[in-house]
Motif scaffolding. Structure first.
Motif, PDB file in Angstrom:
ATOM      1  N   LEU A   1      -9.780 -11.412  -2.881  1.00  0.00           N
ATOM      2  CA  LEU A   1     -10.416 -10.366  -3.686  1.00  0.00           C
ATOM      3  C   LEU A   1      -9.379  -9.595  -4.501  1.00  0.00           C
ATOM      4  N   ALA A   2      -8.199  -9.397  -3.924  1.00  0.00           N
ATOM      5  CA  ALA A   2      -7.129  -8.707  -4.657  1.00  0.00           C
ATOM      6  C   ALA A   2      -6.704  -9.532  -5.872  1.00  0.00           C
ATOM      7  N   LEU A   3      -6.543 -10.857  -5.709  1.00  0.00           N
ATOM      8  CA  LEU A   3      -6.203 -11.721  -6.836  1.00  0.00           C
ATOM      9  C   LEU A   3      -7.329 -11.751  -7.864  1.00  0.00           C
ATOM     10  N   MET A   4      -8.555 -11.752  -7.385  1.00  0.00           N
ATOM     11  CA  MET A   4      -9.708 -11.761  -8.277  1.00  0.00           C
ATOM     12  C   MET A   4      -9.731 -10.498  -9.136  1.00  0.00           C
ATOM     13  N   ALA A   5      -9.464  -9.354  -8.512  1.00  0.00           N
ATOM     14  CA  ALA A   5      -9.446  -8.089  -9.248  1.00  0.00           C
ATOM     15  C   ALA A   5      -8.314  -8.053 -10.256  1.00  0.00           C
ATOM     16  N   TRP A   6      -7.158  -8.537  -9.859  1.00  0.00           N
ATOM     17  CA  TRP A   6      -5.995  -8.538 -10.733  1.00  0.00           C
ATOM     18  C   TRP A   6      -6.212  -9.428 -11.950  1.00  0.00           C
ATOM     19  N   PHE A   7      -6.738 -10.639 -11.719  1.00  0.00           N
ATOM     20  CA  PHE A   7      -6.982 -11.563 -12.824  1.00  0.00           C
ATOM     21  C   PHE A   7      -8.101 -11.046 -13.726  1.00  0.00           C
TER      22      PHE A   7
ATOM     23  N   ALA B   1      -7.288  -8.434 -22.185  1.00  0.00           N
ATOM     24  CA  ALA B   1      -7.095  -9.382 -23.288  1.00  0.00           C
ATOM     25  C   ALA B   1      -8.264  -9.382 -24.269  1.00  0.00           C
ATOM     26  N   ILE B   2      -9.480  -9.160 -23.773  1.00  0.00           N
ATOM     27  CA  ILE B   2     -10.655  -9.193 -24.662  1.00  0.00           C
ATOM     28  C   ILE B   2     -11.171  -7.796 -24.968  1.00  0.00           C
ATOM     29  N   ASP B   3     -10.444  -6.778 -24.502  1.00  0.00           N
ATOM     30  CA  ASP B   3     -10.736  -5.378 -24.833  1.00  0.00           C
ATOM     31  C   ASP B   3     -12.117  -4.938 -24.350  1.00  0.00           C
ATOM     32  N   VAL B   4     -12.379  -5.150 -23.073  1.00  0.00           N
ATOM     33  CA  VAL B   4     -13.601  -4.660 -22.438  1.00  0.00           C
ATOM     34  C   VAL B   4     -13.216  -3.986 -21.126  1.00  0.00           C
ATOM     35  N   PRO B   5     -14.068  -3.106 -20.578  1.00  0.00           N
ATOM     36  CA  PRO B   5     -13.756  -2.483 -19.294  1.00  0.00           C
ATOM     37  C   PRO B   5     -13.756  -3.537 -18.182  1.00  0.00           C
ATOM     38  N   PRO B   6     -12.874  -3.417 -17.198  1.00  0.00           N
ATOM     39  CA  PRO B   6     -12.910  -4.353 -16.074  1.00  0.00           C
ATOM     40  C   PRO B   6     -14.151  -4.120 -15.224  1.00  0.00           C
ATOM     41  N   PRO B   7     -14.573  -5.091 -14.451  1.00  0.00           N
ATOM     42  CA  PRO B   7     -15.760  -4.926 -13.605  1.00  0.00           C
ATOM     43  C   PRO B   7     -15.595  -3.758 -12.635  1.00  0.00           C
ATOM     44  N   GLU B   8     -16.683  -3.037 -12.405  1.00  0.00           N
ATOM     45  CA  GLU B   8     -16.632  -1.897 -11.484  1.00  0.00           C
ATOM     46  C   GLU B   8     -16.496  -2.351 -10.040  1.00  0.00           C
TER      47      GLU B   8
ATOM     48  N   TYR C   1     -17.215 -12.358  -7.242  1.00  0.00           N
ATOM     49  CA  TYR C   1     -17.030 -13.572  -8.038  1.00  0.00           C
ATOM     50  C   TYR C   1     -18.036 -13.635  -9.182  1.00  0.00           C
ATOM     51  N   ASP C   2     -19.248 -13.121  -8.949  1.00  0.00           N
ATOM     52  CA  ASP C   2     -20.238 -13.089 -10.023  1.00  0.00           C
ATOM     53  C   ASP C   2     -19.748 -12.239 -11.193  1.00  0.00           C
ATOM     54  N   ALA C   3     -19.122 -11.101 -10.892  1.00  0.00           N
ATOM     55  CA  ALA C   3     -18.582 -10.253 -11.954  1.00  0.00           C
ATOM     56  C   ALA C   3     -17.452 -10.955 -12.692  1.00  0.00           C
ATOM     57  N   PHE C   4     -16.652 -11.715 -11.963  1.00  0.00           N
ATOM     58  CA  PHE C   4     -15.577 -12.486 -12.586  1.00  0.00           C
ATOM     59  C   PHE C   4     -16.134 -13.524 -13.548  1.00  0.00           C
ATOM     60  N   ILE C   5     -17.191 -14.243 -13.153  1.00  0.00           N
ATOM     61  CA  ILE C   5     -17.808 -15.250 -14.019  1.00  0.00           C
ATOM     62  C   ILE C   5     -18.423 -14.599 -15.253  1.00  0.00           C
ATOM     63  N   SER C   6     -19.053 -13.443 -15.076  1.00  0.00           N
ATOM     64  CA  SER C   6     -19.631 -12.734 -16.220  1.00  0.00           C
ATOM     65  C   SER C   6     -18.545 -12.358 -17.221  1.00  0.00           C
ATOM     66  N   LEU C   7     -17.384 -11.974 -16.717  1.00  0.00           N
ATOM     67  CA  LEU C   7     -16.260 -11.642 -17.586  1.00  0.00           C
ATOM     68  C   LEU C   7     -15.778 -12.881 -18.351  1.00  0.00           C
TER      69      LEU C   7
END
Length: 347
Positions: free
Chosen positions: A136-142, A149-156, A160-166
């Motif tokens: 989860l720490a690596l997931m949050a960092w990535f 890089a795409i200039d959007v807020p990071p997931p709250e 993994y679903d939030a990562f895929i949406s990003l």
């Protein structure tokens, strides 16, 4: 007592003439997945012409070992399975055989677990994951890297679903090069100054480097793609039997996104280019869009991406942005044009 041969012959005839046999054979074929291959006979011929003799022999061995009702059906199904994997890069392995569900620990210190259901080789069967704190720490960092890089807020929340949406946001409004470049730049930013020169000095293309990178990949990238295993293969530029193949049993990223182009543009292309151009270490990634498995071949030079047969695959029915699903000869609308022979173009 010895059985009457005539009785055994009658029984065999009754079994083979049963209407249930074609249905069972059809079920075996349906289990191969929901994605379809485009121009598979042409791609199979192209792959066969480029494949060394030892790999052709391995194809026959794989076909002969399959077990599904009878030998003629078995051989054709096994060949189709090999063709599906080889469509992304010649010389890839065969589809995982069906087997019962199981639970497997994986990733750092085996702290994460993956629960494979029965018939997990089916394209629609989903593996369930229990992420570790490190994952989860690596997931949050990535995720923060992508968001920046795409200039959007990071997931709250870190899921993994939030990562895929990003990752889908990374694709929005960008062509195949733009999608690839963001991932490539993120991976490049992870290196310290001079890291590329140090890597090239420490890890030239030899047995030690290829096998070490395969072993590291099995652990470091497990949070993203799920459980992996290192296998022996001759499929490398050294033409030696090395433990340089990393097999992903069922790619979590491809399973959750269902997106052909996300796999080809943001993972396959970017990662191959990063290892080849920055580290000087050849890498070929061969996804299987039918059963969602994948293979990394360290030490194998990939074809030019415009001629890679992975670009001939159409949209996956499970992708939320899919178009023209099951339409013959129509590749995924988010892939770059294919210039190879499988589409009938002589270049």
């Amino acid at each position: 007592p010895r059985r009457d041969p005539r009785a055994r012959s009658s029984m065999t005839s009754a079994m083979t003439s049963s209407p249930a046999v074609p249905a069972l054979r059809g079920a075996c074929r349906d289990a191969r997945g929901t994605s379809r291959r485009i121009g598979s006979p042409l791609r199979a011929a192209a792959s066969s012409s480029r494949e060394p003799a030892r790999h052709a022999s391995a194809r026959e061995t794989s076909a002969s070992r399959a077990t599904c009702l009878d030998s003629p059906t078995t051989a054709s199904q096994a060949r189709r399975g090999v063709e599906a994997r080889a469509s992304s890069s010649s010389g890839a392995g065969s589809i995982e055989p069906p087997r019962a569900g199981f639970t497997e620990p994986y990733s750092f210190f085996n702290l994460a677990t993956a629960e494979f259901p029965d018939d997990w080789g089916n394209a629609r069967a989903k593996v369930r994951y229990d992420d570790s704190v490190l994952d989860l720490a690596l997931m949050a960092w990535f995720s923060r890297k992508i968001a920046t890089a795409i200039d959007v807020p990071p997931p709250e929340t870190v899921t993994y679903d939030a990562f895929i949406s990003l990752c889908f946001l990374q694709m929005r409004g960008r062509d195949f090069n733009g999608q690839r470049d963001i991932t490539f730049d993120i991976m490049t930013s992870l290196m310290p100054p001079g890291g590329d020169l140090m890597f090239k000095a420490l890890f030239p293309t030899n047995k030690f480097s290829l096998e070490l990178n395969a072993a590291i990949t099995k652990i470091v990238f497990a949070w993203m793609v799920g459980p992996m295993e290192v296998r022996e293969t001759f499929d490398n530029d050294l033409n030696e039997l090395l433990r340089s193949q990393v097999h992903i049993k069922k790619c979590r990223w491809l399973q959750e996104s269902g997106c052909t182009a996300m796999c080809a543009n943001m993972c396959k292309t970017a990662t191959q280019d990063f290892f080849g151009d920055v580290f000087g270490l050849p890498l070929t990634i061969a996804p299987n869009f039918e059963d969602k498995s994948c293979d990394f071949y360290f030490g194998k030079t990939p074809p030019p991406i415009e001629r890679d047969e992975a670009l001939t695959f159409g949209c996956n029915a499970l992708c939320k942005t899919a178009q023209d699903v099951d339409v013959p000869n129509v590749p995924c609308h988010k892939l770059r044009p294919y210039e190879g022979e499988a589409r009938g173009t002589n270049v």
